[in-house]
Design a protein around this motif. Structure first.
Motif: not given
Length: 195
Positions: A78-83, A182-185
């Motif tokens: 899920r997107q909310a876990y991106d960090w 937002e998280v970077k690649a």
């Protein structure tokens, strides 16, 4: 080996045979990995490629020989876990306690911080009593790195005809904000690292 010459670099799919040679004994001889079967070199190379699409996959070399590696993966889809990410680290079993794991993890943490990752999680197999296939070394290593215990699941892994617990450990490496960038690649920040 002289650990003063440890170098860290980004893995490539061509490293798969060397990395798999490190990982395979963790599958066949220990309960550190809950995999039962050693993957093929091709499958392992695909895993490296898949990770590098977004995240760091790093190798440690001593005098030009690969002696360990680490990488991260998604904690949850899920997107909310991106960090948040789940970390993995493996060291050649003949090269432990030489500072390689610490140097690898420090480089990994540097990369993840630059990407904007905030929370690191480690899912670690944990023995039920004295066990010939598993020690508590990984837990102690992560404690040394600053991780804290967050959960203990009982008898949820089965390997070598015995049951194993798992523990989850966590380390926070960034500031949690109301308007979080937002998280970077990994590819976006790789050139800025001192690897």
């Amino acid at each position: 080996m002289n650990t003063t010459t440890i170098t860290i670099r980004t893995a490539t799919p061509a490293d798969a045979p060397a990395l798999l040679a490190i990982y395979a004994p963790y599958i066949t001889d220990t309960a550190v990995s809950f995999e039962y079967d050693v993957p093929s070199v091709e499958e392992f190379a695909d895993r490296i490629r898949g990770t590098l699409k977004k995240y760091p996959y790093l190798v440690a070399e001593v005098n030009g020989q690969i002696v360990g590696y680490c990488y991260v993966g998604i904690l949850h889809g899920r997107q909310a876990y991106d960090w948040s990410v789940e970390t993995s680290i493996y060291i050649n079993q003949n090269c432990k306690r030489m500072g390689i794991g610490r140097k690898l993890h420090d480089a990994l943490e540097q990369a993840l911080s630059a990407m904007g990752i905030l929370n690191l999680y480690a899912c670690i197999a944990f023995p039920i009593g004295k066990d010939p296939y598993l020690t508590e070394d990984s837990v102690h290593f992560h404690e040394y790195l600053g991780y804290t215990h967050t959960a203990h699941f009982h008898k949820c892994g089965y390997k070598f005809n015995r049951w194993y617990d798992i523990v989850w450990m966590e380390k926070t490496i960034g500031e949690h904000k109301e308007k979080q960038p937002e998280v970077k690649a990994f590819s976006e920040i790789e050139e800025t690292l001192n690897l």
